[in-house]
Design a protein around this motif. Structure first.
Motif, PDB file in Angstrom:
ATOM      1  N   THR A  15       0.816  -1.219   0.000  1.00  0.00           N
ATOM      2  CA  THR A  15       0.000   0.000   0.000  1.00  0.00           C
ATOM      3  C   THR A  15       0.848   1.266   0.000  1.00  0.00           C
ATOM      4  N   LYS A  16       2.111   1.158   0.349  1.00  0.00           N
ATOM      5  CA  LYS A  16       2.996   2.318   0.381  1.00  0.00           C
ATOM      6  C   LYS A  16       3.617   2.614  -0.980  1.00  0.00           C
ATOM      7  N   LEU A  17       3.357   1.760  -1.983  1.00  0.00           N
ATOM      8  CA  LEU A  17       3.967   1.914  -3.306  1.00  0.00           C
ATOM      9  C   LEU A  17       2.936   2.367  -4.330  1.00  0.00           C
ATOM     10  N   SER A  18       3.340   3.279  -5.194  1.00  0.00           N
ATOM     11  CA  SER A  18       2.496   3.666  -6.322  1.00  0.00           C
ATOM     12  C   SER A  18       2.642   2.605  -7.416  1.00  0.00           C
ATOM     13  N   ALA A  19       1.817   2.713  -8.437  1.00  0.00           N
ATOM     14  CA  ALA A  19       1.892   1.749  -9.552  1.00  0.00           C
ATOM     15  C   ALA A  19       3.253   1.827 -10.241  1.00  0.00           C
ATOM     16  N   ARG A  20       3.760   3.027 -10.413  1.00  0.00           N
ATOM     17  CA  ARG A  20       5.073   3.214 -11.048  1.00  0.00           C
ATOM     18  C   ARG A  20       6.188   2.589 -10.204  1.00  0.00           C
ATOM     19  N   GLU A  21       6.129   2.825  -8.902  1.00  0.00           N
ATOM     20  CA  GLU A  21       7.131   2.255  -8.007  1.00  0.00           C
ATOM     21  C   GLU A  21       7.048   0.737  -7.984  1.00  0.00           C
ATOM     22  N   SER A  22       5.845   0.203  -7.976  1.00  0.00           N
ATOM     23  CA  SER A  22       5.673  -1.252  -7.998  1.00  0.00           C
ATOM     24  C   SER A  22       6.270  -1.860  -9.256  1.00  0.00           C
ATOM     25  N   ALA A  23       6.096  -1.187 -10.385  1.00  0.00           N
ATOM     26  CA  ALA A  23       6.664  -1.684 -11.639  1.00  0.00           C
ATOM     27  C   ALA A  23       8.189  -1.689 -11.575  1.00  0.00           C
ATOM     28  N   LEU A  24       8.778  -0.646 -11.021  1.00  0.00           N
ATOM     29  CA  LEU A  24      10.234  -0.591 -10.896  1.00  0.00           C
ATOM     30  C   LEU A  24      10.740  -1.688  -9.957  1.00  0.00           C
ATOM     31  N   VAL A  25      10.036  -1.883  -8.851  1.00  0.00           N
ATOM     32  CA  VAL A  25      10.439  -2.917  -7.895  1.00  0.00           C
ATOM     33  C   VAL A  25      10.327  -4.300  -8.534  1.00  0.00           C
ATOM     34  N   ARG A  26       9.245  -4.544  -9.271  1.00  0.00           N
ATOM     35  CA  ARG A  26       9.092  -5.845  -9.940  1.00  0.00           C
ATOM     36  C   ARG A  26      10.183  -6.066 -10.979  1.00  0.00           C
ATOM     37  N   GLU A  27      10.598  -4.997 -11.657  1.00  0.00           N
ATOM     38  CA  GLU A  27      11.686  -5.133 -12.632  1.00  0.00           C
ATOM     39  C   GLU A  27      12.998  -5.480 -11.922  1.00  0.00           C
ATOM     40  N   ILE A  28      13.239  -4.861 -10.777  1.00  0.00           N
ATOM     41  CA  ILE A  28      14.435  -5.191  -9.995  1.00  0.00           C
ATOM     42  C   ILE A  28      14.404  -6.661  -9.591  1.00  0.00           C
ATOM     43  N   ILE A  29      13.258  -7.106  -9.095  1.00  0.00           N
ATOM     44  CA  ILE A  29      13.130  -8.503  -8.658  1.00  0.00           C
ATOM     45  C   ILE A  29      13.354  -9.452  -9.829  1.00  0.00           C
ATOM     46  N   GLY A  30      12.758  -9.149 -10.974  1.00  0.00           N
ATOM     47  CA  GLY A  30      12.926 -10.005 -12.148  1.00  0.00           C
ATOM     48  C   GLY A  30      14.366 -10.083 -12.606  1.00  0.00           C
ATOM     49  N   ASN A  31      15.042  -8.949 -12.666  1.00  0.00           N
ATOM     50  CA  ASN A  31      16.450  -8.943 -13.058  1.00  0.00           C
ATOM     51  C   ASN A  31      17.316  -9.681 -12.046  1.00  0.00           C
ATOM     52  N   ALA A  32      17.023  -9.497 -10.780  1.00  0.00           N
ATOM     53  CA  ALA A  32      17.800 -10.172  -9.735  1.00  0.00           C
ATOM     54  C   ALA A  32      17.590 -11.677  -9.809  1.00  0.00           C
ATOM     55  N   ARG A  33      16.370 -12.104 -10.002  1.00  0.00           N
ATOM     56  CA  ARG A  33      16.093 -13.546 -10.099  1.00  0.00           C
ATOM     57  C   ARG A  33      16.751 -14.155 -11.331  1.00  0.00           C
ATOM     58  N   GLU A  34      16.882 -13.367 -12.382  1.00  0.00           N
ATOM     59  CA  GLU A  34      17.583 -13.835 -13.583  1.00  0.00           C
ATOM     60  C   GLU A  34      19.051 -14.105 -13.262  1.00  0.00           C
ATOM     61  N   ILE A  35      19.656 -13.243 -12.465  1.00  0.00           N
ATOM     62  CA  ILE A  35      21.059 -13.413 -12.102  1.00  0.00           C
ATOM     63  C   ILE A  35      21.264 -14.614 -11.198  1.00  0.00           C
ATOM     64  N   ILE A  36      20.400 -14.777 -10.212  1.00  0.00           N
ATOM     65  CA  ILE A  36      20.605 -15.857  -9.243  1.00  0.00           C
ATOM     66  C   ILE A  36      20.044 -17.188  -9.723  1.00  0.00           C
ATOM     67  N   GLY A  37      19.376 -17.176 -10.861  1.00  0.00           N
ATOM     68  CA  GLY A  37      18.906 -18.429 -11.438  1.00  0.00           C
ATOM     69  C   GLY A  37      17.575 -18.914 -10.914  1.00  0.00           C
ATOM     70  N   GLU A  38      16.834 -18.070 -10.237  1.00  0.00           N
ATOM     71  CA  GLU A  38      15.495 -18.432  -9.783  1.00  0.00           C
ATOM     72  C   GLU A  38      14.492 -17.802 -10.728  1.00  0.00           C
ATOM     73  N   SER A  39      13.605 -18.593 -11.230  1.00  0.00           N
ATOM     74  CA  SER A  39      12.575 -18.020 -12.086  1.00  0.00           C
ATOM     75  C   SER A  39      11.250 -17.988 -11.337  1.00  0.00           C
ATOM     76  N   LEU A  40      10.472 -16.982 -11.640  1.00  0.00           N
ATOM     77  CA  LEU A  40       9.139 -16.894 -11.059  1.00  0.00           C
ATOM     78  C   LEU A  40       8.181 -17.709 -11.911  1.00  0.00           C
ATOM     79  N   PRO A  41       7.278 -18.439 -11.309  1.00  0.00           N
ATOM     80  CA  PRO A  41       6.276 -19.148 -12.091  1.00  0.00           C
ATOM     81  C   PRO A  41       5.434 -18.154 -12.883  1.00  0.00           C
ATOM     82  N   ARG A  42       4.984 -18.568 -14.042  1.00  0.00           N
ATOM     83  CA  ARG A  42       4.194 -17.687 -14.891  1.00  0.00           C
ATOM     84  C   ARG A  42       2.925 -17.243 -14.162  1.00  0.00           C
TER      85      ARG A  42
END
Length: 132
Positions: free
Chosen positions: A68-95
């Motif tokens: 609730t403390k994040l705007s839609a724009r901030e949430s998108a940036l955070v999700r992009e960080i998480i996705g890129n980080a998971r790509e590096i560490i080899g963990e994929s998120l389920p579709r």
């Protein structure tokens, strides 16, 4: 430098750029809670998987517990960080899965703790801190 590290290095640079954007945004808007989550694990000290995983876990926790403390724009940036980080560490998120997966993160922390020989205290802290 090996070609293997080049994509990882570029991905870490992208993660760092996104974190700088969030840092500036949250400082400007004085959003202390999201800023505390970010500063807990950033700036990155390298491109090894432990450092990047710590950032992914913190951002996932932010999305899960403080959405609730994040705007839609901030949430998108955070999700992009998480996705890129998971790509590096080899963990994929389920579709179709949400970026923040508290139980999965908790067990990943327990696995990392086992490797470091810190299982009892670390696992107990994780089980007491958050919901399952």
């Amino acid at each position: 430098m090996n070609d293997y590290f080049l994509p990882r290095e570029k991905t870490v640079e992208r993660i760092d750029e996104l974190c700088v954007r969030l840092f500036e945004l949250w400082c400007e808007e004085r959003k202390l809670v999201p800023l505390a989550y970010l500063l807990h694990c950033w700036p990155l000290t390298g491109h090894d998987t432990v450092v990047v995983k710590r950032l992914a876990d913190a951002m996932s926790d932010l999305c899960q517990f403080q959405a609730t403390k994040l705007s839609a724009r901030e949430s998108a940036l955070v999700r992009e960080i998480i996705g890129n980080a998971r790509e590096i560490i080899g963990e994929s998120l389920p579709r179709g899965a949400r970026a923040a997966n508290g139980a999965g993160i908790m067990w990943a922390r327990v696995r990392l703790a086992k490797a470091a020989g810190q299982v009892p205290a670390f696992a107990a802290a994780d089980f007491l801190d958050g919901p399952l």
